[in-house]
Enzyme design. Structure first.
Site, PDB file in Angstrom:
ATOM      1  N   LYS A  13     -65.792 -63.884  -1.763  1.00  0.00           N
ATOM      2  CA  LYS A  13     -65.544 -64.124  -0.336  1.00  0.00           C
ATOM      3  C   LYS A  13     -66.263 -65.390   0.127  1.00  0.00           C
ATOM      4  O   LYS A  13     -65.693 -66.244   0.789  1.00  0.00           O
ATOM      5  CB  LYS A  13     -66.028 -62.922   0.508  1.00  0.00           C
ATOM      6  CG  LYS A  13     -65.426 -61.594   0.087  1.00  0.00           C
ATOM      7  CD  LYS A  13     -65.935 -60.443   0.926  1.00  0.00           C
ATOM      8  CE  LYS A  13     -67.420 -60.168   0.813  1.00  0.00           C
ATOM      9  NZ  LYS A  13     -67.869 -59.716  -0.521  1.00  0.00           N
ATOM     10  N   ARG A  88     -67.950 -54.266   8.087  1.00  0.00           N
ATOM     11  CA  ARG A  88     -68.205 -53.641   6.793  1.00  0.00           C
ATOM     12  C   ARG A  88     -68.200 -52.122   6.876  1.00  0.00           C
ATOM     13  O   ARG A  88     -68.398 -51.457   5.857  1.00  0.00           O
ATOM     14  CB  ARG A  88     -69.588 -54.080   6.337  1.00  0.00           C
ATOM     15  CG  ARG A  88     -69.647 -54.526   4.912  1.00  0.00           C
ATOM     16  CD  ARG A  88     -70.927 -55.284   4.822  1.00  0.00           C
ATOM     17  NE  ARG A  88     -71.345 -55.597   3.535  1.00  0.00           N
ATOM     18  CZ  ARG A  88     -71.458 -56.852   3.096  1.00  0.00           C
ATOM     19  NH1 ARG A  88     -71.084 -57.858   3.854  1.00  0.00           N
ATOM     20  NH2 ARG A  88     -71.944 -57.078   1.928  1.00  0.00           N
ATOM     21  N   ARG A 122     -74.783 -64.949 -10.911  1.00  0.00           N
ATOM     22  CA  ARG A 122     -74.826 -65.850  -9.747  1.00  0.00           C
ATOM     23  C   ARG A 122     -76.223 -66.444  -9.575  1.00  0.00           C
ATOM     24  O   ARG A 122     -77.238 -65.771  -9.730  1.00  0.00           O
ATOM     25  CB  ARG A 122     -74.452 -65.086  -8.476  1.00  0.00           C
ATOM     26  CG  ARG A 122     -74.629 -65.966  -7.232  1.00  0.00           C
ATOM     27  CD  ARG A 122     -73.986 -65.383  -6.011  1.00  0.00           C
ATOM     28  NE  ARG A 122     -74.445 -64.050  -5.704  1.00  0.00           N
ATOM     29  CZ  ARG A 122     -73.918 -63.304  -4.743  1.00  0.00           C
ATOM     30  NH1 ARG A 122     -72.911 -63.753  -4.020  1.00  0.00           N
ATOM     31  NH2 ARG A 122     -74.382 -62.098  -4.525  1.00  0.00           N
ATOM     32  N   ARG A 155     -80.667 -63.980  -6.406  1.00  0.00           N
ATOM     33  CA  ARG A 155     -80.930 -63.134  -5.232  1.00  0.00           C
ATOM     34  C   ARG A 155     -81.549 -61.814  -5.670  1.00  0.00           C
ATOM     35  O   ARG A 155     -81.192 -61.278  -6.718  1.00  0.00           O
ATOM     36  CB  ARG A 155     -79.605 -62.846  -4.487  1.00  0.00           C
ATOM     37  CG  ARG A 155     -79.253 -63.904  -3.494  1.00  0.00           C
ATOM     38  CD  ARG A 155     -77.853 -63.793  -2.922  1.00  0.00           C
ATOM     39  NE  ARG A 155     -77.410 -62.481  -2.497  1.00  0.00           N
ATOM     40  CZ  ARG A 155     -76.229 -62.272  -1.885  1.00  0.00           C
ATOM     41  NH1 ARG A 155     -75.425 -63.285  -1.626  1.00  0.00           N
ATOM     42  NH2 ARG A 155     -75.872 -61.056  -1.534  1.00  0.00           N
ATOM     43  N   ARG A 166     -74.828 -51.456  -4.419  1.00  0.00           N
ATOM     44  CA  ARG A 166     -73.923 -52.193  -3.515  1.00  0.00           C
ATOM     45  C   ARG A 166     -72.466 -51.818  -3.787  1.00  0.00           C
ATOM     46  O   ARG A 166     -71.678 -51.683  -2.862  1.00  0.00           O
ATOM     47  CB  ARG A 166     -74.117 -53.706  -3.691  1.00  0.00           C
ATOM     48  CG  ARG A 166     -75.443 -54.184  -3.118  1.00  0.00           C
ATOM     49  CD  ARG A 166     -75.817 -55.540  -3.656  1.00  0.00           C
ATOM     50  NE  ARG A 166     -74.951 -56.602  -3.188  1.00  0.00           N
ATOM     51  CZ  ARG A 166     -74.877 -57.784  -3.780  1.00  0.00           C
ATOM     52  NH1 ARG A 166     -75.597 -58.058  -4.851  1.00  0.00           N
ATOM     53  NH2 ARG A 166     -74.078 -58.710  -3.284  1.00  0.00           N
TER      54      ARG A 166
HETATM   55  P1  AP5 Z   1     -69.422 -65.092  -4.099  1.00  0.00           P
HETATM   56  O1  AP5 Z   1     -68.418 -66.036  -3.519  1.00  0.00           O
HETATM   57  O2  AP5 Z   1     -70.852 -65.315  -3.776  1.00  0.00           O
HETATM   58  O3  AP5 Z   1     -68.980 -63.595  -3.782  1.00  0.00           O
HETATM   59  P2  AP5 Z   1     -69.109 -62.753  -2.443  1.00  0.00           P
HETATM   60  O4  AP5 Z   1     -67.883 -61.888  -2.346  1.00  0.00           O
HETATM   61  O5  AP5 Z   1     -69.410 -63.637  -1.264  1.00  0.00           O
HETATM   62  O6  AP5 Z   1     -70.341 -61.855  -2.845  1.00  0.00           O
HETATM   63  P3  AP5 Z   1     -71.674 -61.433  -2.051  1.00  0.00           P
HETATM   64  O7  AP5 Z   1     -72.534 -60.721  -3.045  1.00  0.00           O
HETATM   65  O8  AP5 Z   1     -72.298 -62.582  -1.328  1.00  0.00           O
HETATM   66  O9  AP5 Z   1     -71.063 -60.476  -1.039  1.00  0.00           O
HETATM   67  P4  AP5 Z   1     -71.760 -59.296  -0.398  1.00  0.00           P
HETATM   68  O10 AP5 Z   1     -70.686 -58.934   0.568  1.00  0.00           O
HETATM   69  O11 AP5 Z   1     -72.260 -58.216  -1.235  1.00  0.00           O
HETATM   70  O12 AP5 Z   1     -73.125 -59.933   0.143  1.00  0.00           O
HETATM   71  P5  AP5 Z   1     -73.542 -60.508   1.551  1.00  0.00           P
HETATM   72  O13 AP5 Z   1     -74.310 -61.721   1.304  1.00  0.00           O
HETATM   73  O14 AP5 Z   1     -72.384 -60.549   2.504  1.00  0.00           O
HETATM   74  O15 AP5 Z   1     -69.212 -65.092  -5.685  1.00  0.00           O
HETATM   75  C1  AP5 Z   1     -70.068 -64.349  -6.531  1.00  0.00           C
HETATM   76  C2  AP5 Z   1     -70.285 -65.124  -7.847  1.00  0.00           C
HETATM   77  O16 AP5 Z   1     -69.041 -65.206  -8.546  1.00  0.00           O
HETATM   78  C3  AP5 Z   1     -70.751 -66.572  -7.647  1.00  0.00           C
HETATM   79  O17 AP5 Z   1     -71.664 -66.889  -8.653  1.00  0.00           O
HETATM   80  C4  AP5 Z   1     -69.473 -67.415  -7.781  1.00  0.00           C
HETATM   81  O18 AP5 Z   1     -69.742 -68.694  -8.327  1.00  0.00           O
HETATM   82  C5  AP5 Z   1     -68.649 -66.573  -8.745  1.00  0.00           C
HETATM   83  N1  AP5 Z   1     -67.219 -66.628  -8.437  1.00  0.00           N
HETATM   84  C6  AP5 Z   1     -66.645 -66.675  -7.213  1.00  0.00           C
HETATM   85  N2  AP5 Z   1     -65.303 -66.672  -7.327  1.00  0.00           N
HETATM   86  C7  AP5 Z   1     -65.033 -66.627  -8.661  1.00  0.00           C
HETATM   87  C8  AP5 Z   1     -63.820 -66.604  -9.415  1.00  0.00           C
HETATM   88  N3  AP5 Z   1     -62.620 -66.623  -8.820  1.00  0.00           N
HETATM   89  N4  AP5 Z   1     -63.911 -66.537 -10.763  1.00  0.00           N
HETATM   90  C9  AP5 Z   1     -65.130 -66.502 -11.383  1.00  0.00           C
HETATM   91  N5  AP5 Z   1     -66.324 -66.537 -10.720  1.00  0.00           N
HETATM   92  C10 AP5 Z   1     -66.266 -66.591  -9.363  1.00  0.00           C
HETATM   93  O19 AP5 Z   1     -74.499 -59.348   2.084  1.00  0.00           O
HETATM   94  C11 AP5 Z   1     -75.731 -59.070   1.458  1.00  0.00           C
HETATM   95  C12 AP5 Z   1     -76.344 -57.839   2.088  1.00  0.00           C
HETATM   96  O20 AP5 Z   1     -76.567 -58.048   3.498  1.00  0.00           O
HETATM   97  C13 AP5 Z   1     -75.487 -56.569   2.021  1.00  0.00           C
HETATM   98  O21 AP5 Z   1     -75.627 -55.889   0.792  1.00  0.00           O
HETATM   99  C14 AP5 Z   1     -76.063 -55.776   3.193  1.00  0.00           C
HETATM  100  O22 AP5 Z   1     -77.291 -55.187   2.864  1.00  0.00           O
HETATM  101  C15 AP5 Z   1     -76.311 -56.857   4.232  1.00  0.00           C
HETATM  102  N6  AP5 Z   1     -75.147 -57.066   5.094  1.00  0.00           N
HETATM  103  C16 AP5 Z   1     -74.375 -58.197   5.188  1.00  0.00           C
HETATM  104  N7  AP5 Z   1     -73.398 -58.023   6.071  1.00  0.00           N
HETATM  105  C17 AP5 Z   1     -73.520 -56.762   6.557  1.00  0.00           C
HETATM  106  C18 AP5 Z   1     -72.782 -56.002   7.497  1.00  0.00           C
HETATM  107  N8  AP5 Z   1     -71.701 -56.500   8.115  1.00  0.00           N
HETATM  108  N9  AP5 Z   1     -73.204 -54.726   7.748  1.00  0.00           N
HETATM  109  C19 AP5 Z   1     -74.310 -54.215   7.150  1.00  0.00           C
HETATM  110  N10 AP5 Z   1     -75.046 -54.879   6.249  1.00  0.00           N
HETATM  111  C20 AP5 Z   1     -74.651 -56.153   5.942  1.00  0.00           C
END
Ligand code: AP5
Length: 208
Positions: A13, A88, A122, A155, A166
């Site tokens: 994402k 979420r 990552r 991270r 997660r």
């Molecule tokens: P990446 O693009 O970073 O993936 P992502 O879907 O953004 O993954 P995240 O782990 O950041 O999402 P998340 O939703 O768990 O975490 P968030 O930061 O929002 O890609 C991942 C890896 O794959 C990278 O290394 C990239 O290079 C590689 N990649 C990408 N695309 C690829 C492809 N097509 N092919 C191969 N490799 C690829 O949230 C973190 C924490 O914050 C949550 O766990 C929660 O505790 C809290 N939080 C955030 N938002 C909320 C909310 N709305 N409500 C409650 N808690 C929340």
């Protein structure tokens, strides 16, 4: 245009949102990034959130809705917004609907095994936050960011136990949003297992 990218951790994402937000000139509102900024700044919200984030749990809905409402009140969100990681939970979606209606929600679909590999490999820049992957998107110089030469780190929530939590939390609390937005005819699905450029093409097609 008000859009949201929905999908499990590691689905790509954030990677796609950076490109889409630049192309569509929409502010990229990534709630994970907002929380990490609050942690880095030592804000009370960040301090409270960190314990939950590190073990892979969600931050309470009230905190998230409050943060997002404050962000949406800023002038750059007046004409549109690209959410990444919000809503979420169904409670967050209900709260958002009272403020703005989403035009499209795009669900990123990737098998669990690939997610574990993406998250485990990552690396993120400790200075500018840019994402890399040891195998799929390696930096030009090992351990250093291509954009700003900052040190690349893992991270805390990209460690094995947190990743497991997660993924489970996603299935229990976030996956039901697919049916929620399907019922509103706003949901589109993309195959996010493909390489990033192909995923981006599918994403643009899904947005019409
Ligand atoms: P990446 O693009 O970073 O993936 P992502 O879907 O953004 O993954 P995240 O782990 O950041 O999402 P998340 O939703 O768990 O975490 P968030 O930061 O929002 O890609 C991942 C890896 O794959 C990278 O290394 C990239 O290079 C590689 N990649 C990408 N695309 C690829 C492809 N097509 N092919 C191969 N490799 C690829 O949230 C973190 C924490 O914050 C949550 O766990 C929660 O505790 C809290 N939080 C955030 N938002 C909320 C909310 N709305 N409500 C409650 N808690 C929340």
């Amino acid at each position: 245009m008000r859009l949201s990218l929905l999908g499990p951790p590691g689905a790509g994402k954030g990677t796609q949102a950076v490109r889409l937000s630049a192309d569509l000139k929409l502010p990229h509102v990534a709630t994970g990034d907002m929380l990490r900024a609050a942690i880095a700044a030592g804000d009370p919200v960040g301090i409270e959130a960190k314990r939950r984030i590190d073990r892979g749990a969600l931050v309470p809905d009230e905190t998230m809705v409050q943060l997002v409402k404050q962000r949406l009140a800023k002038p750059d969100c007046a004409a549109g917004v690209l959410f990444d990681g919000f809503p979420r939970t169904v409670a967050q979606a209900d709260a958002l609907e009272k403020v703005v209606r989403l035009d499209r929600v795009v669900l990123f679909e990737v098998a669990a095994a690939a997610l574990v590999e993406r998250l485990g490999g990552r690396r993120v820049c400790s200075k500018c936050g840019r994402n890399f992957h040891v195998r799929f998107a390696p930096p030009k110089a090992a351990g250093a960011c291509d954009a700003c030469a900052g040190a690349l780190i893992q991270r805390d929530d990209d460690r094995e136990e947190a990743i497991r939590n997660r993924l489970q939390v996603y299935e229990e609390q976030t996956a039901p949003l697919a049916a929620y937005y399907d019922a509103r005819k706003t949901l589109r699905r993309v195959d996010a297992a493909a390489p990033p450029d192909r995923v981006y093409e599918s994403l643009r097609r899904a947005l019409g």
